[in-house]
Write an enzyme that holds these catalytic residues in place. Structure first.
Site, PDB file in Angstrom:
ATOM      1  N   HIS A 103     -12.233  40.650 179.001  1.00  0.00           N
ATOM      2  CA  HIS A 103     -11.309  41.196 180.003  1.00  0.00           C
ATOM      3  C   HIS A 103     -12.048  41.556 181.295  1.00  0.00           C
ATOM      4  O   HIS A 103     -12.690  42.605 181.361  1.00  0.00           O
ATOM      5  CB  HIS A 103     -10.596  42.434 179.438  1.00  0.00           C
ATOM      6  CG  HIS A 103      -9.574  42.049 178.422  1.00  0.00           C
ATOM      7  ND1 HIS A 103      -8.269  41.818 178.739  1.00  0.00           N
ATOM      8  CD2 HIS A 103      -9.706  41.790 177.102  1.00  0.00           C
ATOM      9  CE1 HIS A 103      -7.615  41.454 177.656  1.00  0.00           C
ATOM     10  NE2 HIS A 103      -8.460  41.423 176.652  1.00  0.00           N
ATOM     11  N   GLU A 163     -10.688  42.420 184.010  1.00  0.00           N
ATOM     12  CA  GLU A 163      -9.893  43.348 184.825  1.00  0.00           C
ATOM     13  C   GLU A 163     -10.171  44.807 184.503  1.00  0.00           C
ATOM     14  O   GLU A 163      -9.717  45.693 185.213  1.00  0.00           O
ATOM     15  CB  GLU A 163      -8.392  43.039 184.652  1.00  0.00           C
ATOM     16  CG  GLU A 163      -7.749  43.501 183.351  1.00  0.00           C
ATOM     17  CD  GLU A 163      -7.997  42.574 182.167  1.00  0.00           C
ATOM     18  OE1 GLU A 163      -8.892  41.710 182.255  1.00  0.00           O
ATOM     19  OE2 GLU A 163      -7.318  42.732 181.140  1.00  0.00           O
ATOM     20  N   CYS A 201      -8.243  35.965 178.077  1.00  0.00           N
ATOM     21  CA  CYS A 201      -8.012  36.355 176.683  1.00  0.00           C
ATOM     22  C   CYS A 201      -6.924  35.480 176.052  1.00  0.00           C
ATOM     23  O   CYS A 201      -7.133  34.309 175.814  1.00  0.00           O
ATOM     24  CB  CYS A 201      -7.700  37.848 176.611  1.00  0.00           C
ATOM     25  SG  CYS A 201      -7.792  38.463 174.933  1.00  0.00           S
TER      26      CYS A 201
END
Ligand code: XMP
Length: 436
Positions: free
Chosen positions: A92, A94, A5
């Site tokens: 993202h 994660e 990001c």
């Protein structure tokens, strides 16, 4: 190098590309398609997969030498790379909403960086014991027991590393749930021979919190009062050098205060952000690089009982941030009773372990009801139950209606002062797990 990001945008800017403000903020689900199916980053992935976006700026021009590896409808450059050495992801990986995110991170670590994956929890315990011994030397440590799994694990780990050099202190701040004091004292019993101190500071905390309604102020007060109590106890003990805490990685990330607007502060978790800057003890935080599931593994590895290891997380500031508005003894009692019902019904339904957290919130809303022949004007209690992997993101749990019905009917019937119950159906983001 893998930029995620904002990290991707920094790489772009520094290597001579161009980052621009997007025409609109892209937030939420997107579908990722590959431009380069052979990239090692995408091994073991389907041709298209959902990813989670959250960005306002976009890559207008990639730096020289980079190519697009994948795109989404709104992001022509969703993944970029150069020579299989530098990568950037706009989404993202994660968060749980990017189901193949972990595959990408794994591919990066194993296939791009060539790591071997030899790290195990067993190693973590042994390495931590050695690290703690080295860091502490012949210093003295006090450990803060809070009632949660994190502090139970930290205390047990440190006790195992340095034995008598550590004293465990349990401060009852008066903001704990029903029976939590007893359950926390259990850690003392399990660590035979450990130096232990129990302080009942409930009245002190309540006095300091009187009339305080701002959530961040509550956190600061609780954090600093906590440290004060510790320092007082420490003084009685003579020289003490370290304060042990069960800080986890998500607490560290979410408490990063912003110098730029890029990483905005979300909440100051008291065991990180609320500490006074002039603290006289150094911090010993052996779990600060772990996520919750890893801490549970460590706990089991240390031989702690399952019931303790699988306890749902409970925030340091306790019920104070689950009472919207000012905290009083009466409100604490109402919330404790409602929360007790929620916990027991969830356990009875065998959902306790599947949920990241499930609890009651006492709002500052009063509404009209009717009980028997009487009009009531009483509090509104909200139920919050979420699923999550690491508290960074969370989804509201789809609890069965009959369970919600039982919880609601028990609360209004058994808890004086409450005449209405609602269920929170927001995910994180955009909400947070706690209401404050
Ligand atoms: P939020 O509400 O930020 O919570 O989505 C994420 C996780 O952190 C816990 N939490 C805290 N823990 N001190 C803590 O030790 C705090 O001030 C605090 N605030 C939130 C929350 O219970 C959830 O597990």
């Amino acid at each position: 190098m893998l930029g995620i990001c904002y990290g991707m945008q920094v790489i772009t800017k520094q290597l001579g590309g161009r980052v621009e403000k997007g025409t609109k903020r892209e937030y939420g689900h997107a579908v990722l398609h590959f431009s380069d199916v052979d990239s090692p980053l995408f091994a073991d992935m389907p041709d298209s997969s959902p990813v989670w976006m959250s960005h306002a700026d976009k890559i207008a021009e990639m730096p020289p030498g980079f190519t697009t590896l994948a795109y989404t409808e709104n992001s022509p450059v969703a993944v970029m790379g150069r020579d299989n050495k530098i990568f950037g992801l706009q989404f993202h990986p994660e968060v749980a909403h990017s189901p193949y995110g972990k595959t990408i991170l794994k591919n990066f670590v194993y296939k791009v960086c060539g790591c071997g994956g030899k790290w195990t929890m067993g190693n973590f315990i042994n390495e931590s014991l050695a690290r703690i011994k080295q860091q502490v030397g012949n210093g003295k440590v006090i450990s803060a027991l809070s009632g949660g799994v994190d502090s139970a694990v930290v205390t047990t780990l440190i006790h195992r590393a340095i034995g008598d050099q550590m004293t465990a202190i349990f401060v009852n701040n008066g903001l704990l749930r029903r029976q939590e004091v007893e359950r926390t004292l259990e850690v003392f019993r399990l660590n035979l021979g450990m130096n232990t101190i129990y302080v009942d500071a409930a009245a002190r905390f309540l006095k300091r919190l009187k009339g305080v309604t701002d959530p961040e102020k509550k956190r600061k007060i609780i954090g600093s009062e906590f440290i004060k109590v510790f320092e007082e106890e420490a003084k009685k003990m003579g020289r003490v050098d370290f304060l042990a805490q069960g800080t986890l990685y998500p607490d560290v990330i979410e408490s990063v205060s912003s110098v730029s607007t890029a990483s905005a502060k979300i909440k100051t978790h008291h065991n990180v952000g609320g500490l006074p800057s002039k603290m006289t003890l150094s911090l010993l935080e052996p779990l600060r690089h772990l996520f919750k599931d890893e801490v549970r593994h460590v706990g089991l590895g240390l031989g702690l009982p399952e019931e303790m290891v699988w306890r749902q997380p409970f925030p340091g500031p306790g019920l104070a941030i689950r009472i919207i508005g000012d905290v009083t003894k009466e409100k604490l009692e109402i919330l404790r009773s409602a929360d007790w019902i929620v916990m027991n019904e969830i356990k009875k339904a065998k959902l306790y372990r599947q949920l990241w957290q499930s609890f009651a919130v006492l709002t500052d809303v009063k509404s009209v009801g009717v009980m028997g022949d009487y009009r009531t004007y009483s509090y509104l209690v909200a139920i919050r139950a979420v699923t999550s992997d690491d508290a960074m993101t969370a989804d509201w749990a789809r609890l069965p209606y009959d369970l919600l019905a039982r919880i609601s009917s028990r609360i209004v019937n058994e808890v004086p002062g409450v005449n209405r119950v609602v269920y929170d159906i927001t995910s994180k983001p955009p909400s947070t797990i706690e209401w404050e």
